[in-house]
Design a protein around this motif. Structure first.
Motif, PDB file in Angstrom:
ATOM      1  N   PRO A 144      -2.407  10.893   3.072  1.00  0.00           N
ATOM      2  CA  PRO A 144      -1.639  10.262   1.981  1.00  0.00           C
ATOM      3  C   PRO A 144      -0.124  10.351   2.177  1.00  0.00           C
ATOM      4  O   PRO A 144       0.585   9.394   1.871  1.00  0.00           O
ATOM      5  N   GLY A 145       0.360  11.439   2.708  1.00  0.00           N
ATOM      6  CA  GLY A 145       1.794  11.555   2.989  1.00  0.00           C
ATOM      7  C   GLY A 145       2.252  10.544   4.023  1.00  0.00           C
ATOM      8  O   GLY A 145       3.329   9.944   3.895  1.00  0.00           O
ATOM      9  N   ARG A 146       1.431  10.318   5.035  1.00  0.00           N
ATOM     10  CA  ARG A 146       1.777   9.312   6.051  1.00  0.00           C
ATOM     11  C   ARG A 146       1.713   7.902   5.482  1.00  0.00           C
ATOM     12  O   ARG A 146       2.490   7.038   5.858  1.00  0.00           O
ATOM     13  N   TRP A 147       0.793   7.669   4.545  1.00  0.00           N
ATOM     14  CA  TRP A 147       0.726   6.355   3.896  1.00  0.00           C
ATOM     15  C   TRP A 147       1.994   6.114   3.089  1.00  0.00           C
ATOM     16  O   TRP A 147       2.543   5.018   3.109  1.00  0.00           O
ATOM     17  N   VAL A 148       2.450   7.140   2.376  1.00  0.00           N
ATOM     18  CA  VAL A 148       3.663   7.014   1.558  1.00  0.00           C
ATOM     19  C   VAL A 148       4.871   6.737   2.447  1.00  0.00           C
ATOM     20  O   VAL A 148       5.714   5.906   2.118  1.00  0.00           O
ATOM     21  N   ARG A 149       4.965   7.438   3.566  1.00  0.00           N
ATOM     22  CA  ARG A 149       6.095   7.242   4.480  1.00  0.00           C
ATOM     23  C   ARG A 149       5.980   5.953   5.284  1.00  0.00           C
ATOM     24  O   ARG A 149       6.946   5.508   5.897  1.00  0.00           O
ATOM     25  N   GLY A 150       4.807   5.359   5.302  1.00  0.00           N
ATOM     26  CA  GLY A 150       4.607   4.128   6.059  1.00  0.00           C
ATOM     27  C   GLY A 150       4.387   4.352   7.541  1.00  0.00           C
ATOM     28  O   GLY A 150       4.455   3.414   8.321  1.00  0.00           O
ATOM     29  N   THR A 151       4.068   5.578   7.931  1.00  0.00           N
ATOM     30  CA  THR A 151       3.848   5.873   9.344  1.00  0.00           C
ATOM     31  C   THR A 151       2.393   5.679   9.753  1.00  0.00           C
ATOM     32  O   THR A 151       2.070   5.753  10.931  1.00  0.00           O
ATOM     33  N   GLU A 152       1.522   5.440   8.780  1.00  0.00           N
ATOM     34  CA  GLU A 152       0.106   5.189   9.058  1.00  0.00           C
ATOM     35  C   GLU A 152      -0.434   4.247   7.999  1.00  0.00           C
ATOM     36  O   GLU A 152      -0.058   4.345   6.831  1.00  0.00           O
TER      37      GLU A 152
ATOM     38  N   LEU B  26       0.822  -1.216   0.000  1.00  0.00           N
ATOM     39  CA  LEU B  26       0.000   0.000   0.000  1.00  0.00           C
ATOM     40  C   LEU B  26       0.849   1.256   0.000  1.00  0.00           C
ATOM     41  O   LEU B  26       0.452   2.279  -0.557  1.00  0.00           O
ATOM     42  N   GLN B  27       1.992   1.190   0.600  1.00  0.00           N
ATOM     43  CA  GLN B  27       2.916   2.331   0.599  1.00  0.00           C
ATOM     44  C   GLN B  27       3.330   2.640  -0.840  1.00  0.00           C
ATOM     45  O   GLN B  27       3.351   3.805  -1.257  1.00  0.00           O
ATOM     46  N   ALA B  28       3.632   1.617  -1.617  1.00  0.00           N
ATOM     47  CA  ALA B  28       4.012   1.807  -3.019  1.00  0.00           C
ATOM     48  C   ALA B  28       2.835   2.334  -3.839  1.00  0.00           C
ATOM     49  O   ALA B  28       3.000   3.217  -4.683  1.00  0.00           O
ATOM     50  N   LYS B  29       1.632   1.820  -3.584  1.00  0.00           N
ATOM     51  CA  LYS B  29       0.452   2.298  -4.299  1.00  0.00           C
ATOM     52  C   LYS B  29       0.180   3.761  -3.951  1.00  0.00           C
ATOM     53  O   LYS B  29      -0.129   4.562  -4.837  1.00  0.00           O
TER      54      LYS B  29
ATOM     55  N   MET C   5      -9.097  14.117  -3.415  1.00  0.00           N
ATOM     56  CA  MET C   5      -9.768  13.108  -4.234  1.00  0.00           C
ATOM     57  C   MET C   5     -10.394  12.007  -3.391  1.00  0.00           C
ATOM     58  O   MET C   5     -11.519  11.583  -3.651  1.00  0.00           O
ATOM     59  N   LEU C   6      -9.645  11.529  -2.405  1.00  0.00           N
ATOM     60  CA  LEU C   6     -10.105  10.402  -1.587  1.00  0.00           C
ATOM     61  C   LEU C   6     -10.932  10.824  -0.383  1.00  0.00           C
ATOM     62  O   LEU C   6     -11.391   9.987   0.387  1.00  0.00           O
ATOM     63  N   ARG C   7     -11.062  12.148  -0.205  1.00  0.00           N
ATOM     64  CA  ARG C   7     -11.872  12.705   0.893  1.00  0.00           C
ATOM     65  C   ARG C   7     -11.373  12.244   2.259  1.00  0.00           C
ATOM     66  O   ARG C   7     -12.122  11.758   3.097  1.00  0.00           O
ATOM     67  N   VAL C   8     -10.046  12.398   2.431  1.00  0.00           N
ATOM     68  CA  VAL C   8      -9.402  12.093   3.705  1.00  0.00           C
ATOM     69  C   VAL C   8      -8.647  13.335   4.173  1.00  0.00           C
ATOM     70  O   VAL C   8      -8.515  14.305   3.427  1.00  0.00           O
ATOM     71  N   ALA C   9      -8.122  13.306   5.389  1.00  0.00           N
ATOM     72  CA  ALA C   9      -7.337  14.420   5.914  1.00  0.00           C
ATOM     73  C   ALA C   9      -6.119  14.673   5.031  1.00  0.00           C
ATOM     74  O   ALA C   9      -5.528  13.730   4.497  1.00  0.00           O
ATOM     75  N   ARG C  10      -5.750  15.939   4.881  1.00  0.00           N
ATOM     76  CA  ARG C  10      -4.621  16.324   4.017  1.00  0.00           C
ATOM     77  C   ARG C  10      -3.342  15.570   4.318  1.00  0.00           C
ATOM     78  O   ARG C  10      -2.564  15.264   3.424  1.00  0.00           O
ATOM     79  N   SER C  11      -3.100  15.267   5.574  1.00  0.00           N
ATOM     80  CA  SER C  11      -1.839  14.638   5.960  1.00  0.00           C
ATOM     81  C   SER C  11      -1.802  13.127   5.732  1.00  0.00           C
ATOM     82  O   SER C  11      -0.731  12.525   5.714  1.00  0.00           O
TER      83      SER C  11
ATOM     84  N   PRO D 129      -3.821   3.036   5.976  1.00  0.00           N
ATOM     85  CA  PRO D 129      -5.166   3.528   5.687  1.00  0.00           C
ATOM     86  C   PRO D 129      -6.231   2.604   6.259  1.00  0.00           C
ATOM     87  O   PRO D 129      -5.992   1.413   6.470  1.00  0.00           O
ATOM     88  N   SER D 130      -7.416   3.173   6.504  1.00  0.00           N
ATOM     89  CA  SER D 130      -8.555   2.366   6.934  1.00  0.00           C
ATOM     90  C   SER D 130      -8.936   1.417   5.800  1.00  0.00           C
ATOM     91  O   SER D 130      -8.462   1.548   4.664  1.00  0.00           O
ATOM     92  N   ALA D 131      -9.817   0.476   6.074  1.00  0.00           N
ATOM     93  CA  ALA D 131     -10.258  -0.461   5.044  1.00  0.00           C
ATOM     94  C   ALA D 131     -10.918   0.284   3.881  1.00  0.00           C
ATOM     95  O   ALA D 131     -10.675  -0.034   2.713  1.00  0.00           O
ATOM     96  N   ARG D 132     -11.725   1.271   4.190  1.00  0.00           N
ATOM     97  CA  ARG D 132     -12.389   2.068   3.148  1.00  0.00           C
ATOM     98  C   ARG D 132     -11.353   2.804   2.312  1.00  0.00           C
ATOM     99  O   ARG D 132     -11.393   2.779   1.088  1.00  0.00           O
ATOM    100  N   SER D 133     -10.415   3.475   2.969  1.00  0.00           N
ATOM    101  CA  SER D 133      -9.371   4.208   2.245  1.00  0.00           C
ATOM    102  C   SER D 133      -8.473   3.255   1.465  1.00  0.00           C
ATOM    103  O   SER D 133      -8.006   3.583   0.374  1.00  0.00           O
ATOM    104  N   THR D 134      -8.234   2.068   2.002  1.00  0.00           N
ATOM    105  CA  THR D 134      -7.430   1.070   1.296  1.00  0.00           C
ATOM    106  C   THR D 134      -8.101   0.692  -0.016  1.00  0.00           C
ATOM    107  O   THR D 134      -7.470   0.657  -1.070  1.00  0.00           O
ATOM    108  N   ARG D 135      -9.392   0.418   0.053  1.00  0.00           N
ATOM    109  CA  ARG D 135     -10.130   0.057  -1.157  1.00  0.00           C
ATOM    110  C   ARG D 135     -10.048   1.186  -2.189  1.00  0.00           C
ATOM    111  O   ARG D 135      -9.761   0.958  -3.363  1.00  0.00           O
ATOM    112  N   HIS D 136     -10.262   2.416  -1.743  1.00  0.00           N
ATOM    113  CA  HIS D 136     -10.208   3.561  -2.665  1.00  0.00           C
ATOM    114  C   HIS D 136      -8.794   3.768  -3.217  1.00  0.00           C
ATOM    115  O   HIS D 136      -8.624   4.065  -4.405  1.00  0.00           O
ATOM    116  N   LEU D 137      -7.800   3.600  -2.373  1.00  0.00           N
ATOM    117  CA  LEU D 137      -6.410   3.772  -2.805  1.00  0.00           C
ATOM    118  C   LEU D 137      -6.021   2.726  -3.848  1.00  0.00           C
ATOM    119  O   LEU D 137      -5.422   3.047  -4.872  1.00  0.00           O
TER     120      LEU D 137
END
Length: 136
Positions: free
Chosen positions: A58-66, A30-33, A50-56, A68-76
């Motif tokens: 996607p950056g945390r997903w990229v860094r691997g520090t958070e 998911l970090q790569a996606k 686009m994904l209707r999530v907090a601004r911070s 995503p929820s199941a819903r955000s995972t599906r959308h991502l």
């Protein structure tokens, strides 16, 4: 077997569900996606909109520090697939415009809205229609 929440049931609130992500080498899938989507759509803030999530987020997903929820995972995952298809046709700026603009094949709906509410199938069909040169 996946639980009902992991499968994305519409009757179970998904905001607090977290998904365990397998690693591929040193980078979580998911970090790569997330990195692919952020790169193609002009940054984390644009993807958050686009994904209707907090601004911070996607950056945390990229860094691997958070994670995503199941819903955000599906959308991502869906958005990553769509951006990969669009990248075969358009430059990133054009792909961003395409996904955020009304689309005749989608009865005037924006592809990003259809993706978030219905999943990627109709959006992929609209991409395929663009490739074929057909119009609704």
């Amino acid at each position: 077997m996946a639980s009902q929440a992991e499968r994305g049931s519409r009757t179970t609130p998904l905001a607090d569900v977290r998904v365990t992500v397998p690693d591929v080498g040193d980078v979580a899938v998911l970090q790569a996606k997330a990195a692919n989507v952020v790169q193609h759509f002009g940054g984390a803030t644009s993807v958050a909109r686009m994904l209707r999530v907090a601004r911070s987020q996607p950056g945390r997903w990229v860094r691997g520090t958070e994670q995503p929820s199941a819903r955000s995972t599906r959308h991502l995952v869906d958005l990553d697939y769509v951006v990969s298809r669009l990248a075969q046709l358009y430059e990133p700026a054009t792909a961003t415009t395409w996904i955020a603009s009304p689309n005749a094949f989608l009865n005037g709906a924006r592809p990003i809205d259809v993706l978030l509410t219905e999943g990627p199938a109709e959006v992929i069909a609209a991409i395929d229609a663009s490739v074929a040169g057909s119009f609704a």
